[in-house]
Design a protein around this motif. Structure first.
Motif, PDB file in Angstrom:
ATOM      1  N   VAL A  66      24.449  46.505  35.576  1.00 30.61           N
ATOM      2  CA  VAL A  66      24.058  46.243  36.970  1.00 30.61           C
ATOM      3  C   VAL A  66      25.275  45.633  37.673  1.00 30.61           C
ATOM      4  CG1 VAL A  66      22.416  45.073  38.485  1.00 30.61           C
ATOM      5  CG2 VAL A  66      21.675  45.882  36.237  1.00 30.61           C
ATOM      6  N   PHE A  67      26.145  46.544  38.170  1.00 26.81           N
ATOM      7  CA  PHE A  67      27.433  46.113  38.738  1.00 26.81           C
ATOM      8  C   PHE A  67      27.450  46.182  40.263  1.00 26.81           C
ATOM      9  CE2 PHE A  67      29.345  48.134  34.671  1.00 26.81           C
ATOM     10  CZ  PHE A  67      29.067  46.990  33.935  1.00 26.81           C
ATOM     11  N   GLN A  68      26.307  46.536  40.862  1.00 24.80           N
ATOM     12  CA  GLN A  68      26.267  46.602  42.325  1.00 24.80           C
ATOM     13  C   GLN A  68      26.275  45.179  42.894  1.00 24.80           C
ATOM     14  OE1 GLN A  68      22.832  48.707  43.882  1.00 24.80           O
ATOM     15  NE2 GLN A  68      23.501  48.377  45.998  1.00 24.80           N
ATOM     16  N   GLY A  69      27.107  44.950  43.887  1.00 24.24           N
ATOM     17  CA  GLY A  69      27.196  43.607  44.454  1.00 24.24           C
ATOM     18  C   GLY A  69      25.935  43.216  45.191  1.00 24.24           C
ATOM     19  N   CYS A  70      25.572  41.938  45.116  1.00 29.52           N
ATOM     20  CA  CYS A  70      24.354  41.479  45.789  1.00 29.52           C
ATOM     21  C   CYS A  70      24.565  40.220  46.607  1.00 29.52           C
ATOM     22  CB  CYS A  70      23.235  41.294  44.772  1.00 29.52           C
ATOM     23  SG  CYS A  70      23.628  40.108  43.500  1.00 29.52           S
ATOM     24  N   VAL A  71      25.664  39.513  46.416  1.00 29.94           N
ATOM     25  CA  VAL A  71      25.996  38.377  47.286  1.00 29.94           C
ATOM     26  C   VAL A  71      27.468  38.514  47.689  1.00 29.94           C
ATOM     27  CG1 VAL A  71      24.380  36.733  46.239  1.00 29.94           C
ATOM     28  CG2 VAL A  71      26.731  36.827  45.449  1.00 29.94           C
ATOM     29  N   THR A  72      27.822  37.882  48.796  1.00 30.84           N
ATOM     30  CA  THR A  72      29.218  37.949  49.239  1.00 30.84           C
ATOM     31  C   THR A  72      29.998  36.759  48.678  1.00 30.84           C
ATOM     32  OG1 THR A  72      28.875  36.642  51.229  1.00 30.84           O
ATOM     33  CG2 THR A  72      28.535  39.042  51.421  1.00 30.84           C
ATOM     34  N   VAL A  73      31.297  36.935  48.670  1.00 35.03           N
ATOM     35  CA  VAL A  73      32.173  35.830  48.281  1.00 35.03           C
ATOM     36  C   VAL A  73      31.944  34.636  49.204  1.00 35.03           C
ATOM     37  CG1 VAL A  73      34.622  35.154  48.311  1.00 35.03           C
ATOM     38  CG2 VAL A  73      33.904  37.236  47.112  1.00 35.03           C
ATOM     39  N   ALA A 175      38.942  43.505  33.861  1.00 39.12           N
ATOM     40  CA  ALA A 175      38.093  44.692  33.870  1.00 39.12           C
ATOM     41  C   ALA A 175      38.610  45.661  34.929  1.00 39.12           C
ATOM     42  CB  ALA A 175      36.659  44.298  34.172  1.00 39.12           C
ATOM     43  N   CYS A 176      38.519  46.947  34.616  1.00 41.41           N
ATOM     44  CA  CYS A 176      38.902  47.976  35.582  1.00 41.41           C
ATOM     45  C   CYS A 176      37.627  48.505  36.204  1.00 41.41           C
ATOM     46  CB  CYS A 176      39.626  49.123  34.883  1.00 41.41           C
ATOM     47  SG  CYS A 176      41.131  48.587  34.056  1.00 41.41           S
ATOM     48  N   LYS A 177      37.711  48.891  37.443  1.00 39.07           N
ATOM     49  CA  LYS A 177      36.529  49.366  38.168  1.00 39.07           C
ATOM     50  C   LYS A 177      35.828  50.432  37.321  1.00 39.07           C
ATOM     51  CE  LYS A 177      34.978  50.091  42.710  1.00 39.07           C
ATOM     52  NZ  LYS A 177      35.091  50.031  44.088  1.00 39.07           N
ATOM     53  N   SER A 178      34.523  50.280  37.144  1.00 43.59           N
ATOM     54  CA  SER A 178      33.822  51.135  36.184  1.00 43.59           C
ATOM     55  C   SER A 178      33.209  52.343  36.873  1.00 43.59           C
ATOM     56  CB  SER A 178      32.736  50.338  35.478  1.00 43.59           C
ATOM     57  OG  SER A 178      31.507  50.529  36.100  1.00 43.59           O
ATOM     58  N   ALA A 179      32.987  53.386  36.062  1.00 44.36           N
ATOM     59  CA  ALA A 179      32.269  54.561  36.556  1.00 44.36           C
ATOM     60  C   ALA A 179      30.802  54.170  36.763  1.00 44.36           C
ATOM     61  CB  ALA A 179      32.379  55.682  35.526  1.00 44.36           C
ATOM     62  N   PRO A 180      30.145  54.730  37.788  1.00 42.17           N
ATOM     63  CA  PRO A 180      28.734  54.386  37.998  1.00 42.17           C
ATOM     64  C   PRO A 180      27.915  54.727  36.763  1.00 42.17           C
ATOM     65  CG  PRO A 180      29.570  55.719  39.828  1.00 42.17           C
ATOM     66  CD  PRO A 180      30.632  55.709  38.767  1.00 42.17           C
ATOM     67  N   GLY A 181      27.001  53.873  36.404  1.00 39.47           N
ATOM     68  CA  GLY A 181      26.087  54.155  35.294  1.00 39.47           C
ATOM     69  C   GLY A 181      26.572  53.641  33.951  1.00 39.47           C
ATOM     70  N   ASP A 183      27.486  51.031  30.980  1.00 38.33           N
ATOM     71  CA  ASP A 183      27.057  49.670  30.637  1.00 38.33           C
ATOM     72  C   ASP A 183      28.312  48.817  30.383  1.00 38.33           C
ATOM     73  OD1 ASP A 183      27.950  50.118  28.043  1.00 38.33           O
ATOM     74  OD2 ASP A 183      25.967  50.691  27.314  1.00 38.33           O
ATOM     75  N   LEU A 184      28.120  47.526  30.130  1.00 36.61           N
ATOM     76  CA  LEU A 184      29.272  46.609  30.062  1.00 36.61           C
ATOM     77  C   LEU A 184      30.222  46.950  28.911  1.00 36.61           C
ATOM     78  CD1 LEU A 184      30.511  44.029  31.378  1.00 36.61           C
ATOM     79  CD2 LEU A 184      29.319  42.721  29.627  1.00 36.61           C
ATOM     80  N   VAL A 185      29.653  47.267  27.740  1.00 38.43           N
ATOM     81  CA  VAL A 185      30.503  47.555  26.574  1.00 38.43           C
ATOM     82  C   VAL A 185      31.350  48.797  26.848  1.00 38.43           C
ATOM     83  CG1 VAL A 185      30.487  48.248  24.149  1.00 38.43           C
ATOM     84  CG2 VAL A 185      29.035  46.363  24.913  1.00 38.43           C
ATOM     85  N   THR A 186      30.734  49.839  27.436  1.00 40.34           N
ATOM     86  CA  THR A 186      31.469  51.064  27.769  1.00 40.34           C
ATOM     87  C   THR A 186      32.516  50.768  28.838  1.00 40.34           C
ATOM     88  OG1 THR A 186      29.419  52.250  27.356  1.00 40.34           O
ATOM     89  CG2 THR A 186      31.164  53.473  28.490  1.00 40.34           C
ATOM     90  N   ALA A 187      32.114  49.992  29.849  1.00 45.96           N
ATOM     91  CA  ALA A 187      33.014  49.734  30.980  1.00 45.96           C
ATOM     92  C   ALA A 187      34.228  48.917  30.570  1.00 45.96           C
ATOM     93  CB  ALA A 187      32.253  49.020  32.091  1.00 45.96           C
ATOM     94  N   THR A 188      34.052  47.996  29.611  1.00 42.07           N
ATOM     95  CA  THR A 188      35.187  47.138  29.234  1.00 42.07           C
ATOM     96  C   THR A 188      36.052  47.787  28.145  1.00 42.07           C
ATOM     97  OG1 THR A 188      33.718  45.907  27.747  1.00 42.07           O
ATOM     98  CG2 THR A 188      34.159  44.932  29.902  1.00 42.07           C
ATOM     99  N   ARG A 189      35.646  48.986  27.692  1.00 42.79           N
ATOM    100  CA  ARG A 189      36.450  49.683  26.674  1.00 42.79           C
ATOM    101  C   ARG A 189      37.816  50.089  27.248  1.00 42.79           C
ATOM    102  NH1 ARG A 189      32.253  53.566  24.264  1.00 42.79           N
ATOM    103  NH2 ARG A 189      31.306  51.874  23.096  1.00 42.79           N
ATOM    104  N   HIS A 190      37.873  50.336  28.563  1.00 40.41           N
ATOM    105  CA  HIS A 190      39.160  50.722  29.164  1.00 40.41           C
ATOM    106  C   HIS A 190      39.727  49.576  30.009  1.00 40.41           C
ATOM    107  CE1 HIS A 190      36.268  51.668  32.310  1.00 40.41           C
ATOM    108  NE2 HIS A 190      37.239  51.702  33.191  1.00 40.41           N
ATOM    109  N   GLN A 191      39.423  48.328  29.600  1.00 37.08           N
ATOM    110  CA  GLN A 191      39.956  47.176  30.314  1.00 37.08           C
ATOM    111  C   GLN A 191      41.481  47.083  30.145  1.00 37.08           C
ATOM    112  OE1 GLN A 191      37.910  44.015  28.350  1.00 37.08           O
ATOM    113  NE2 GLN A 191      39.211  44.045  26.541  1.00 37.08           N
ATOM    114  N   ALA A 192      42.126  46.468  31.108  1.00 35.82           N
ATOM    115  CA  ALA A 192      43.566  46.217  30.996  1.00 35.82           C
ATOM    116  C   ALA A 192      43.761  44.873  30.315  1.00 35.82           C
ATOM    117  CB  ALA A 192      44.188  46.193  32.383  1.00 35.82           C
ATOM    118  N   GLU A 193      44.728  44.778  29.402  1.00 34.73           N
ATOM    119  CA  GLU A 193      45.016  43.502  28.748  1.00 34.73           C
ATOM    120  C   GLU A 193      46.456  43.098  29.049  1.00 34.73           C
ATOM    121  OE1 GLU A 193      43.745  43.181  24.673  1.00 34.73           O
ATOM    122  OE2 GLU A 193      41.941  44.373  25.066  1.00 34.73           O
ATOM    123  N   PHE A 194      46.640  41.792  29.210  1.00 37.78           N
ATOM    124  CA  PHE A 194      47.959  41.262  29.555  1.00 37.78           C
ATOM    125  C   PHE A 194      48.266  40.076  28.658  1.00 37.78           C
ATOM    126  CE2 PHE A 194      45.908  42.964  33.345  1.00 37.78           C
ATOM    127  CZ  PHE A 194      46.834  43.909  33.758  1.00 37.78           C
TER     128      PHE A 194
END
Ligand code: ZN
Length: 284
Positions: A66-73, A175-181, A183-194
């Motif tokens: 559930v990565f859709q934004g719901c509150v503002t900064v 984290a890199c911007k994820s494809a819609p749909g 989940d977190l484990v899939t989305a962070t698989r292509h994270q950038a590391e520094f």
């Protein structure tokens, strides 16, 4: 001072004419009652908003994608000057420090997040350190967290932590911007590391009790912002000769639940701990 038998009390105060005029003008412009303005001002002066975590969405929802934004900064900054989170679509790591919200993105850049930016998950507080310590010769994430364990007041209270100093070595991910749909484990698989060496900065974050694992990331969760504001991310490992540690315990939890379609449909009945450990810890 009169007191009434219920939970409200009447105060009779003397205030200077200028303050009185300013109060009346504020009430006229905003429609707020004088009582509300006084109560808010007293709460701020007396530290009532301190020791409160303002949290947006839950770790369980984040695991479910559930990565859709719901509150503002801007909303988050009204409820705290310190904290961490992420942005719409999992677009990087958020660091709220001294009232400024920073966004550390997967491309390695860091920028101030605009007030209108949206967030799907965030944890914030008004940070006021109660205890300060100096930690020497920190050899790893495991070493750091084991030492902080002995300084926290038990396993059942939330705590905010601020660590400052020079890091001989610090390993972060963004984290890199994820494809819609996804989940977190899939989305962070292509994270950038520094990996940075000899960098000075601040770690901002929280310790969350195990019983709250469906709400927040259990254990320690820290984000880095370098002093030059050029580097940042979610901390995976570190080494430092000396760090200052400030601790702030939290007894109140203000939880804001999204009304986005993704949150309404998500199955949040499971235990997200294993997925969180995989997504938030060191990737194998
Ligand atoms: Zn994080």
């Amino acid at each position: 001072m009169n007191t009434t038998p219920d939970t409200f009390h009447d105060l009779h105060l003397r205030v200077p004419a200028g303050l009185w005029a300013a109060l009346r003008e504020h009430c006229r412009l905003t429609g707020e009652t004088a009582s509300h303005v006084m109560a808010t001002a007293l709460a701020e002066r007396l530290d009532i908003e301190h020791h409160t975590i303002y949290q947006v969405s839950t770790s369980g929802a984040l695991v479910q994608g559930v990565f859709q934004g719901c509150v503002t900064v801007g909303d988050i900054r009204r409820h705290g000057d310190f904290g961490l989170g992420t942005f719409e679509g999992l677009d990087g790591e958020g660091i709220l420090l001294d009232g400024v919200c920073w966004q550390a993105r997967g491309d390695g850049t860091v920028r101030v997040a605009p007030d209108e930016a949206l967030a799907p998950f965030w944890v914030a507080t008004h940070f006021a350190a109660e205890k300060k310590y100096t930690l020497d010769d920190i050899t790893s994430w495991a070493d750091l967290t084991a030492r902080i364990d002995t300084l926290r007041p038990g396993a059942n209270l939330f705590a905010a932590l601020r660590l400052r100093g020079q890091f001989d070595r610090v390993h972060v991910r963004a984290a890199c911007k994820s494809a819609p749909g996804a989940d977190l484990v899939t989305a962070t698989r292509h994270q950038a590391e520094f990996r940075f060496e000899k960098i000075t900065g601040t770690l901002v974050g929280f310790w969350t009790p195990a019983y709250a694992r469906t709400l927040n990331v259990p254990g320690y969760h820290l984000h880095l912002l370098s002093d030059d504001h050029r580097h940042g991310g979610h901390v995976l490992d570190l080494e430092a000769a000396r760090l200052s540690l400030e601790l702030h315990t939290e007894q109140h939890l203000h939880l804001v639940l999204p009304e986005t379609p993704g949150f309404l449909k998500a199955d949040l009945t499971g235990d997200p701990s294993a997925a969180l450990a995989k997504a938030e810890g060191i990737q194998s």
